[in-house]
Scaffold this motif. Structure first.
Motif, PDB file in Angstrom:
ATOM      1  N   ARG A 198      20.828  12.702 -21.726  1.00 43.30           N
ATOM      2  CA  ARG A 198      21.376  13.188 -23.107  1.00 43.30           C
ATOM      3  C   ARG A 198      20.270  14.262 -23.706  1.00 43.30           C
ATOM      4  O   ARG A 198      19.125  13.992 -23.445  1.00 43.30           O
ATOM      5  N   LEU A 199      20.741  15.210 -24.491  1.00 38.67           N
ATOM      6  CA  LEU A 199      19.639  16.093 -25.146  1.00 38.67           C
ATOM      7  C   LEU A 199      19.134  15.565 -26.396  1.00 38.67           C
ATOM      8  O   LEU A 199      19.748  15.115 -27.206  1.00 38.67           O
ATOM      9  N   GLN A 200      17.787  15.508 -26.354  1.00 40.27           N
ATOM     10  CA  GLN A 200      17.000  15.096 -27.422  1.00 40.27           C
ATOM     11  C   GLN A 200      16.115  16.212 -28.118  1.00 40.27           C
ATOM     12  O   GLN A 200      15.909  17.244 -27.353  1.00 40.27           O
ATOM     13  N   GLY A 201      15.535  16.050 -29.185  1.00 45.84           N
ATOM     14  CA  GLY A 201      14.859  17.025 -29.650  1.00 45.84           C
ATOM     15  C   GLY A 201      14.081  16.372 -30.840  1.00 45.84           C
ATOM     16  O   GLY A 201      14.285  15.683 -31.592  1.00 45.84           O
ATOM     17  N   PHE A 202      12.938  17.329 -31.287  1.00 48.76           N
ATOM     18  CA  PHE A 202      12.227  17.304 -32.331  1.00 48.76           C
ATOM     19  C   PHE A 202      11.511  18.444 -32.967  1.00 48.76           C
ATOM     20  O   PHE A 202      11.314  19.382 -32.054  1.00 48.76           O
ATOM     21  N   ARG A 203      10.856  18.531 -33.960  1.00 47.66           N
ATOM     22  CA  ARG A 203      10.199  19.676 -34.668  1.00 47.66           C
ATOM     23  C   ARG A 203       8.861  19.510 -34.343  1.00 47.66           C
ATOM     24  O   ARG A 203       8.508  18.315 -34.950  1.00 47.66           O
ATOM     25  N   ILE A 204       7.921  20.501 -34.138  1.00 43.40           N
ATOM     26  CA  ILE A 204       6.631  20.255 -34.322  1.00 43.40           C
ATOM     27  C   ILE A 204       5.939  20.319 -35.669  1.00 43.40           C
ATOM     28  O   ILE A 204       6.174  21.518 -36.291  1.00 43.40           O
ATOM     29  N   ASN A 205       5.229  19.335 -36.295  1.00 45.45           N
ATOM     30  CA  ASN A 205       4.667  19.571 -37.484  1.00 45.45           C
ATOM     31  C   ASN A 205       3.014  20.401 -37.268  1.00 45.45           C
ATOM     32  O   ASN A 205       2.757  21.204 -37.947  1.00 45.45           O
ATOM     33  N   ARG A 206       2.267  19.998 -36.152  1.00 48.53           N
ATOM     34  CA  ARG A 206       1.132  20.683 -36.257  1.00 48.53           C
ATOM     35  C   ARG A 206       0.858  20.734 -34.277  1.00 48.53           C
ATOM     36  O   ARG A 206       1.147  20.054 -33.757  1.00 48.53           O
ATOM     37  N   VAL A 207      -0.011  21.962 -34.171  1.00 47.47           N
ATOM     38  CA  VAL A 207      -0.187  22.009 -32.815  1.00 47.47           C
ATOM     39  C   VAL A 207      -1.708  22.100 -32.540  1.00 47.47           C
ATOM     40  O   VAL A 207      -2.385  22.676 -33.456  1.00 47.47           O
TER      41      VAL A 207
END
Length: 614
Positions: free
Chosen positions: A356-365
């Motif tokens: 299943r496709l999952q995802g997230f957004r990056i806060n900091r790199v």
């Protein structure tokens, strides 16, 4: 030996609205296709007459053509309204209509070229020859055709402009031959209301009810990307290279159009037999990268014949660009093994252990460490990671990202009454202004200042191809404000000349009576109205069934697909010499319990999807 005539090559970009259309032109399109106020094959992408007129006015300055889609099948009671709309579109200055319904040819039409939509299912020499003889000025070929098939059509119809898709979403069924949306949801793809049946999840079951594949998007294809095949397409006979995307946003239009413009220009510089179809030079403030726009992964589709990995079974959503794999995970961060850097705010997606496709957004790199915003997902090591939103790239496209300039030459000379300023452009238009002005000797050299003032073309559509030419017998003093006004006047006059000299192709539709390639039309002929029926009767068709939307036959084939699940599983008896361990027929089982039988037509190398079998 006679020199081979150069062939104009057109980059055709999509526009969902006026903004997209203007940016398509700014980013290099030679032609733009846009939806009419009604009756286009994307009901969600309609446009007002006022916006179409504004787009046309802007386009014609650059020699860019505007094609309007009226490519649905029409009911009898809609024909009169469509006829009136076509006349109004013609009066707004558009260059051609992309149509599907043959009934339109029997209306009282203005002298506007008609292009045969891919919805007509244009995949054979016989069909393209018929359409050419009927009066169609351009034919949009089926997406499924190979280079050899395109070349064969071009060889048989060398004077017919062939429009070929090069980028974007793929319909799994031959266009115009898909009835699944109508059958299941009462929404006709041929009427502009496709419900995306092919993007739904299905299980593949055999004749004994055994589940072969569970809950996968078995009819969902990757997106087309033929950026590295443009030269081969030109050599096969394509003259119009079409980008799909009348539902896509402006960032997509900018990025993809610019990518194809750059690649095409590289080819045109080397191949003098191919020339550009419009004017101006584009400069971009970003590096076009198609993988950063919406995509389900890329494929050439069948351009080089049947091949592997054309489908997107795991998800119908955008994966974006591959970025590497998960290396390790500790506490609130993830580390990535990859060659491309992530940025703060990027969107990341991956397929979990259940596919299943999952995802997230990056806060900091921090280096190769990603700190997600919100809850930290648990991801298995070595899981491939994708970036489906590049924050920095999107930001660069949110502002002005390109300009398109027409090269001109300016010459300042003197005459008996004062001076004259001439402008001639890259297309051969020339205007001259006679300027009454007293000649006074200047105290300091003036030539450089005159060139500087004449070169300030600013926000005009023009740029100097070379420094302005100053042909004066004396070092005359001309105030900068006067030179500025002269420059403005000559530019306005040149723009007026370009608009006046723009020539639309005219095409008066004349009835023909040559025979259609077949004498029997089933529901696949999409004959919705009486005028379409009369057209086919006039062209030798003896038996004509009504369109599926008008009268749906029982046990009808809902989809005709070159994509084949038996091939995807490695069981194709022709190409793979494979053998299935399961008993046919196979069925697609939807999550709602509906069941669709599959049939494999190896003679025509296609898979058929039949209607719901409960």
């Amino acid at each position: 030996m006679m020199k081979k005539e150069s062939r104009k090559i057109e980059l055709l970009a999509p526009a969902r609205n006026l903004e997209c259309g203007i940016e398509a032109i700014n980013h290099g399109a030679d032609a733009v296709y846009i939806g009419a106020p009604k009756f286009g094959a994307r009901a969600a992408a309609t446009n007002s007459m006022e916006d179409i007129e504004r787009l046309t006015d802007y386009a014609h300055l650059y020699g860019v053509r505007i094609y309007v889609t009226v490519n649905t099948i029409l009911k009898d009671e809609e024909l009169k309204e469509t006829e009136a709309m076509i006349w109004e579109l013609y009066q707004k200055g558009i260059d051609a209509l992309i149509v599907q319904d043959m009934g339109l040819t029997r209306l009282n039409l203005p002298p506007i070229p008609l292009h045969a939509s891919t919805q007509m299912d244009n995949r054979t020499v016989e069909k393209v020859r018929f359409l050419t003889e009927a009066g169609f000025r351009q034919v949009v070929l089926a997406r499924e055709l190979s280079l050899n098939e395109i070349a064969a059509i071009h060889k048989a119809c060398p004077d017919t402009p062939l429009e070929v898709f090069v980028h974007g979403a793929l319909c799994v069924s031959y266009s115009g031959q898909c009835y699944a949306s109508q059958a299941c949801f009462g929404r006709s793809a041929n009427r502009g209301e496709c419900a995306q049946f092919c993007r739904l999840p299905f299980s593949l079951v055999d004749a004994d009810g055994q589940v072969v594949v569970k809950d996968k998007h078995l009819l969902s294809l990757k997106d087309m990307n033929r950026l590295d095949m443009l030269e081969q397409l030109l050599d096969a006979g394509a003259t119009s290279l079409k980008i799909e995307g009348r539902l896509k946003d402006v960032a997509y239009v900018k990025n993809v159009t610019a990518a194809y413009r750059q690649r095409l220009d590289t080819i045109l510089k080397r191949r003098s037999e191919y020339i550009r179809a419009s004017s101006g030079t584009c400069r971009f403030d970003f590096q076009p990268q198609p993988e950063k726009s919406f995509s389900r992964g890329f494929t050439h589709y069948f351009l080089e014949g049947r091949g592997e990995n054309i489908a997107s079974f795991d998800t119908p959503k955008s994966l974006g660009e591959a970025m590497g794999t998960l290396k390790e995970q500790r506490g609130g961060w993830l580390s990535v093994a990859g060659v491309k850097p992530f940025h703060n705010g990027d969107g990341v997606c991956y397929l979990d252990e259940q596919g299943r496709l999952q995802g997230f957004r990056i806060n900091r790199v921090e280096g190769n460490k990603l700190f997600p915003a919100g809850n930290v997902p648990r991801i298995k090591p070595r899981t491939p990671l994708f970036r489906n939103q590049d924050q920095e790239f999107e930001r660069s496209l949110a502002h002005k990202s390109a300009e398109r300039k027409i090269g001109i030459h300016l010459t300042l000379e003197e005459n008996a009454f004062g001076f004259s300023l001439s402008a001639n452009d890259e297309d051969g238009h020339r205007v001259t202004l006679a300027l009454d002005h007293t000649k006074e000797q200047a105290r300091t050299p003036q030539a450089e200042n005159l060139r500087t003032q004449l070169g300030k073309l600013g926000n005009t559509p023009y740029e100097l191809a070379e420094p302005a030419e100053i042909n004066l017998t004396g070092n005359w003093f001309i105030p900068s404000s006067v030179v500025t006004e002269w420059r403005r006047q000559v530019v306005d006059r040149l723009t007026a000349a370009r608009r006046i000299n723009y020539r639309r192709e005219l095409a008066v539709w004349k009835p023909t009576h040559h025979n259609y390639p077949v004498q029997t039309l089933t529901y696949l002929g999409n004959v919705m109205n009486d005028q379409a029926r009369r057209f086919y009767l006039d062209h030798g068709v003896k038996s004509i069934a009504p369109a599926y939307e008008k009268e749906s036959p029982s046990k009808a084939v809902l989809m005709f697909c070159r994509h084949c699940l038996r091939y995807s599983m490695g069981w194709c008896p022709v190409h793979q010499k494979g053998r299935s361990p399961y008993r046919e027929p196979y069925y697609l089982l939807g999550n709602d319990g509906r069941r669709f039988r599959l049939e494999f037509d190896c003679k025509n190398c296609q898979m058929k999807v039949y209607g719901n079998e409960s």
